[in-house]
Design an enzyme around this catalytic site. Structure first.
Site, PDB file in Angstrom:
ATOM      1  N   CYS A 102       0.835  -1.213   0.000  1.00 15.39           N
ATOM      2  CA  CYS A 102       0.000   0.000   0.000  1.00 15.39           C
ATOM      3  C   CYS A 102       0.868   1.260   0.000  1.00 15.39           C
ATOM      4  O   CYS A 102       1.454   1.588  -1.013  1.00 15.39           O
ATOM      5  CB  CYS A 102      -0.976  -0.058   1.172  1.00 15.39           C
ATOM      6  SG  CYS A 102      -2.329   1.116   1.019  1.00 15.39           S
TER       7      CYS A 102
ATOM      8  N   HIS B 126      -3.446  -5.690   1.347  1.00  8.23           N
ATOM      9  CA  HIS B 126      -2.691  -5.844   2.597  1.00  8.23           C
ATOM     10  C   HIS B 126      -2.593  -7.308   3.026  1.00  8.23           C
ATOM     11  O   HIS B 126      -3.444  -7.776   3.781  1.00  8.23           O
ATOM     12  CB  HIS B 126      -3.377  -5.058   3.714  1.00  8.23           C
ATOM     13  CG  HIS B 126      -3.187  -3.587   3.604  1.00  8.23           C
ATOM     14  ND1 HIS B 126      -2.205  -2.909   4.282  1.00  8.23           N
ATOM     15  CD2 HIS B 126      -3.839  -2.661   2.868  1.00  8.23           C
ATOM     16  CE1 HIS B 126      -2.268  -1.625   3.982  1.00  8.23           C
ATOM     17  NE2 HIS B 126      -3.248  -1.448   3.130  1.00  8.23           N
TER      18      HIS B 126
ATOM     19  N   GLU C 212      -0.806  -8.625   5.210  1.00 13.86           N
ATOM     20  CA  GLU C 212      -0.635  -8.772   6.656  1.00 13.86           C
ATOM     21  C   GLU C 212      -1.969  -8.799   7.396  1.00 13.86           C
ATOM     22  O   GLU C 212      -2.033  -9.188   8.551  1.00 13.86           O
ATOM     23  CB  GLU C 212       0.282  -7.672   7.211  1.00 13.86           C
ATOM     24  CG  GLU C 212      -0.352  -6.295   7.395  1.00 13.86           C
ATOM     25  CD  GLU C 212      -0.439  -5.484   6.101  1.00 13.86           C
ATOM     26  OE1 GLU C 212      -0.357  -6.067   4.999  1.00 13.86           O
ATOM     27  OE2 GLU C 212      -0.612  -4.244   6.202  1.00 13.86           O
TER      28      GLU C 212
END
Lengths: 234, 80
Positions: free
Chosen positions: A89, A199, A201
């Site tokens: 990002c 994302h 994560e």
């Protein structure tokens, strides 16, 4: 074997640094947060993650200030030696501004901040980031950004396509943000630097809706171990 | 020396902000057919003359103030 060190660079305004570090730790890495003002990487660094957030408040252009941080010189040098670097990002925006990746990220076509799960299609499985995926596999990973419309000029776009530098695309005709060619992630020419808007994560546990992001991050951990091993033998 | 840098979205580059502003201006009853939104940067710099200032401004634009892939720049130097 010791856990491979993955440096997560923290800029003022980064806000997914701890999530990234947590996820990498859960996937077998030794994550080390690296403040942007540092000139050197932690000893034994095998991979670097530039996390999401709003570095320097997104002033001027997303990522424009962060590219000048001292830590970015170390990132640049690490990348030039073939070290795996992942930008998520805002990290993707920083890598584009730093010219480590082609293109620029423009405000979303619909001018809205988009925050939802998307499906991204893996276009290449022979990168250090997609080695645990298969070509054509669709990964469900959340996005959350206001400026994710990736852009390059047409000539460059054709060239990147021909060279296989487009690694992830939004799947199923989902026009997420006006990104050219539905591009969600690109690699550099040597294939060791990846930037992506989704994302990973935030998608490492089925409890949170998807563990598909774990495939990308676990591949980074693998690559970190290999790179650190190769460096130790030089 | 004072200078003003104008940064605009390049021709042909989508400017959703400009489109939104245009839509709002039309709601106000103005017959506006196009709006592009850019950025103005006013700065004061030390320079040995206009040419030296120009050289510095060109570098500032290419290294930080604008992204040449998507933006075009113009600058103005005030001598006084």
């Amino acid at each position: 074997m010791a856990r491979p060190v993955v440096a997560v660079v923290v800029f003022p305004g980064s806000n997914d640094d701890r999530d990234a570090a947590w996820a990498l730790g859960a996937l077998g890495a030794e994550p080390v947060l690296l403040w942007h003002d540092e000139h050197e990487l932690p000893p034994g660094t095998g991979a670097i993650v530039l996390p999401g957030g709003f570095s320097y408040g997104d002033y001027l252009r997303c990522g424009a200030m962060a590219k000048l941080a001292p830590a970015m010189s170390a990132v640049r040098q690490f990348a030039s030696l073939g070290g795996p670097v992942l930008g998520i990002c805002n990290g993707f925006q920083i890598l584009c501004e730093a010219k480590l990746l082609p293109g620029a990220l423009r405000p979303n076509r619909q001018l809205e901040f988009v925050c939802r799960d998307v499906a991204v299609r893996v276009e290449r499985a022979d990168t250090p980031f997609t080695s645990r995926c298969e070509v054509g596999q669709e990964l469900v990973i959340p996005i959350k950004h206001g400026e994710g419309a990736w852009y390059v000029d047409e000539g460059r776009f054709m060239q990147l396509g021909a060279r296989g530098q487009i690694v992830l695309r939004y799947a199923g005709g989902d026009d997420v943000n006006g990104s050219l060619g539905a591009v969600a992630g690109v690699v550099n020419e040597t294939g060791n630097v990846l930037g992506l808007m989704p994302h990973p994560e935030h998608a490492v546990d089925p409890l949170l809706g998807s563990a598909d992001g774990g495939l990308l991050l676990a591949a980074v951990v693998d690559a970190a171990a290999e790179h650190a091993f190769a460096l130790s033998r030089r | 020396m004072k200078a003003t840098v104008l940064v605009r979205p390049k021709d042909g580059i989508l400017d959703p902000q400009g489109e939104a502003v245009q839509g709002s201006l039309r709601k106000l009853g103005f017959a506006v057919s196009q709006v592009r939104v850019g950025r103005v940067i006013d700065l004061e710099l030390e320079a040995e003359g206009p040419n030296h200032a120009r050289m510095q401004l060109e570098r500032m634009c290419s290294e930080l103030l604008a992204n040449p892939l998507i933006e075009s720049v113009q600058f103005r130097i005030e001598d006084a």
